[in-house]
Design an enzyme around this catalytic site. Structure first.
Site, PDB file in Angstrom:
ATOM      1  CD  GLU A   1     -29.408 -27.927 -19.693  1.00 32.39           C
ATOM      2  OE1 GLU A   1     -30.249 -27.012 -19.597  1.00 32.39           O
ATOM      3  OE2 GLU A   1     -28.281 -27.772 -20.181  1.00 32.39           O
TER       4      GLU A   1
ATOM      5  NE  ARG B   1     -16.513 -10.751   6.069  1.00 35.16           N
ATOM      6  CZ  ARG B   1     -17.351  -9.927   6.672  1.00 35.16           C
ATOM      7  NH1 ARG B   1     -18.602 -10.262   6.897  1.00 35.16           N
ATOM      8  NH2 ARG B   1     -16.945  -8.725   7.064  1.00 35.16           N
TER       9      ARG B   1
END
Ligand code: ADE
Length: 229
Positions: free
Chosen positions: A120, A157
């Site tokens: 939560e 990347r």
């Protein structure tokens, strides 16, 4: 601009390390790891709990639904990993919205520690560990693990030597705020849909002009908000 040489270490701090099995073992991220451009380590913060029953969460003071991650295991885990050059990221839906520019900035760092929140919520004091709090979008996931994967993929990347620099210079969401132009490959005609003739001419000036016009057209159609910038 990218940093010259040097690699990046990413430490991911999670309660569900198995979620990361295989995710970085394919394609470009695997190649980056194999070429020592990036080192990715997964840490289970439950291993750091001092609780005799290995608890990492408890009910909220003041009441409320659900369990809250306790600070001790995460503090101890992060502190064991932290070095002078570390940048600590906390993943939470209330963080700063993640953008390509942030991926570029993070790809310049030497050491990232990524904390995945869960359940939560987490004890507010955990926020004091973070240099930056990031959200990957205005929706709520069950935890920070998928957002951590998103960050790693988008950052790795961009590391020098991972993909051709030219490929990411053209990325959508770079500084010019235009979406990518459309690209085509074989066959020239597929189900009646033809490759635009200009792309077959070999006239690079005309092709560049066409691509810029198409980028603007696509951005106007799909993301007009980007053009306002
Ligand atoms: N944890 C849960 N939802 C999230 C989101 N949208 N971004 C980052 N971390 C999260």
């Amino acid at each position: 601009m990218n940093k010259v040489g040097g690699n990046l270490t990413i430490d991911i701090v999670t309660i569900f390390p198995n979620m990361f099995n295989n995710i970085f073992e394919e394609s470009i991220i695997k190649r980056a790891k194999d070429k020592d451009k990036v080192i990715i380590n997964i840490h289970n913060f439950r291993d750091y709990t001092l609780d005799p029953h290995n608890k990492v969460d408890d009910v909220a003071y003041g009441g409320g639904e659900g369990m809250v991650l306790m600070p001790q295991p995460i503090f101890d885990c992060v502190e064991s990993l932290k070095k002078e050059n570390s940048k600590v990221i906390l993943l939470t839906p209330s963080g700063i919205p993640y953008k390509q520019k942030m991926a570029y900035d993070l790809s310049q760092e030497e050491h990232l520690i990524i904390i995945c929140g869960h359940y939560e919520g987490f004890d507010e004091r955990i926020r004091t560990l973070a240099d930056i709090e990031i959200s990957i979008g205005d929706y709520v996931l069950t935890g920070g693990e998928i957002p951590a994967m998103v960050l790693v993929d988008s950052i790795v990347r961009l590391l020098p030597g991972v993909i051709k620099e030219k490929s990411h210079l053209n990325d959508s969401f770079n500084e010019n705020y235009l979406l990518d132009y459309p690209t085509y490959t074989k066959p020239r005609v597929f189900r009646g849909m033809e490759v635009p003739k200009v792309l077959l001419t070999g006239n690079h000036q005309e092709i560049e002009k066409y691509r810029l016009e198409e980028s603007i057209k696509k951005t106007k159609e799909l993301r007009p908000d980007l053009l306002e910038k």
